[in-house]
Write an enzyme that holds these catalytic residues in place. Sequence first.
Site, PDB file in Angstrom:
ATOM      1  N   GLN A   1      -5.655  14.278  11.465  1.00 58.08           N
ATOM      2  CA  GLN A   1      -4.923  13.265  10.969  1.00 58.08           C
ATOM      3  C   GLN A   1      -3.920  13.305   9.736  1.00 58.08           C
ATOM      4  O   GLN A   1      -4.785  13.618   8.744  1.00 58.08           O
ATOM      5  CB  GLN A   1      -5.676  11.872  11.154  1.00 58.08           C
ATOM      6  CG  GLN A   1      -4.953  10.353  10.874  1.00 58.08           C
ATOM      7  CD  GLN A   1      -3.952  10.013  11.916  1.00 58.08           C
ATOM      8  OE1 GLN A   1      -4.250  10.345  13.160  1.00 58.08           O
ATOM      9  NE2 GLN A   1      -3.070   9.475  11.591  1.00 58.08           N
TER      10      GLN A   1
ATOM     11  N   ASP B   1      -0.688  17.319  18.999  1.00 63.16           N
ATOM     12  CA  ASP B   1       0.293  16.716  18.074  1.00 63.16           C
ATOM     13  C   ASP B   1       1.965  17.389  18.491  1.00 63.16           C
ATOM     14  O   ASP B   1       2.763  16.791  18.199  1.00 63.16           O
ATOM     15  CB  ASP B   1      -0.012  16.830  16.524  1.00 63.16           C
ATOM     16  CG  ASP B   1      -0.594  15.588  16.217  1.00 63.16           C
ATOM     17  OD1 ASP B   1      -0.260  14.356  16.701  1.00 63.16           O
ATOM     18  OD2 ASP B   1      -1.642  15.554  15.215  1.00 63.16           O
TER      19      ASP B   1
ATOM     20  N   LYS C   1      -6.539   5.680  18.837  1.00 63.19           N
ATOM     21  CA  LYS C   1      -6.446   6.980  19.575  1.00 63.19           C
ATOM     22  C   LYS C   1      -7.776   7.063  20.378  1.00 63.19           C
ATOM     23  O   LYS C   1      -7.715   7.367  21.529  1.00 63.19           O
ATOM     24  CB  LYS C   1      -6.404   8.231  18.581  1.00 63.19           C
ATOM     25  CG  LYS C   1      -4.967   8.346  18.341  1.00 63.19           C
ATOM     26  CD  LYS C   1      -4.683   9.351  17.159  1.00 63.19           C
ATOM     27  CE  LYS C   1      -3.284   9.157  16.470  1.00 63.19           C
ATOM     28  NZ  LYS C   1      -2.855  10.092  15.422  1.00 63.19           N
TER      29      LYS C   1
HETATM   30  N1  GUN Z   1       0.142  10.351  10.716  1.00 60.80           N
HETATM   31  C1  GUN Z   1       0.887   9.598  11.053  1.00 60.80           C
HETATM   32  N2  GUN Z   1       1.554  10.002  12.401  1.00 60.80           N
HETATM   33  C2  GUN Z   1       0.763  11.024  12.662  1.00 60.80           C
HETATM   34  C3  GUN Z   1       0.786  11.629  14.051  1.00 60.80           C
HETATM   35  O1  GUN Z   1       1.629  11.729  15.033  1.00 60.80           O
HETATM   36  N3  GUN Z   1      -0.121  12.836  14.152  1.00 60.80           N
HETATM   37  C4  GUN Z   1      -1.044  12.934  12.915  1.00 60.80           C
HETATM   38  N4  GUN Z   1      -1.921  14.029  13.125  1.00 60.80           N
HETATM   39  N5  GUN Z   1      -0.985  12.463  11.817  1.00 60.80           N
HETATM   40  C5  GUN Z   1      -0.223  11.171  11.823  1.00 60.80           C
END
Ligand code: GUN
Length: 278
Positions: free
Chosen positions: A93, A116, A49
Amino acid sequence: MTKILDGKALSTSIMKKLKSAVAQQKRLITLAVVQVGDDPASTVYIRNKHKACEAVGIRSLHIHLDGEITSGSLLDTIHTLNSRKDVDGILVQLPLPYGIDEGEVIRAIDPAKDVDGFHPVNVGRMMLADDCLLPCTPAGIIELLKSNGIEINGKECVVVGRSNIVGKPVAQLLLQEHGTVTQCHSRTRNLAEVCRRADILVVAVGIAHLINADFVKPGAVVIDVGIHRTSDNKLCGDVDFDSVKDKVSAITPVPGGVGPMTIAMLMQNCVKAGHRGS
Ligand code: GUN
């Protein structure tokens, strides 16, 4: 000939466009990524990211908190990020360590900064087809289908999985695109039979190689959201690619299919959140 749906190439082209849009802005866009603990998979996702932010010209902050932190301190961190004028997007996350209520944490994020698309306000707006920050993987799947000229309108769409992050929202977005949607899960009877109805089969169950040729109709489009590491250290999906590839008309590879699209949609959400903040 089976078409391989190249999420990597599409993601690169979307991010290129976003980079030009970001370059036109007077204000710097900032994404804050909150990591709690040291889950190795999360560390890899977060690194990706940050790299994407760098490629697009978005500033990224990594707020790395101890795995033993209390819910209260985590919520304080989120409240501070909510009130910071220089922070446009907030991403916590997942998964969070045992004992922290993920729902409470998600609800603490300002919906306008919820890149998200997990906050109940964004989920509700999505259900109503109102303007909102959409969850990244579902939005990426729709984008990948549309960009490859795959019609959803009127098609039989079968979604395997009912998570809040992927299964439920992708079913909703397929419905909004006028698909006829069936949602399957661990209690579904005759799963292979239901999957064989699908013109478009989306698999997000988290079980490596669950779906083989027996689950797909000839000519179907298969979207594989799973990502797993095999015993010989290769990546694979929820779909047994080699088993189904000659039977389907189009399929996403793992890696290089849905994963890069999730990142591109995250960058798109950051730009959108940044516009709102300016
Ligand atoms: N963990 C696995 N996929 C995601 C996601 O799309 N966003 C977040 N914040 N955590 C994750």
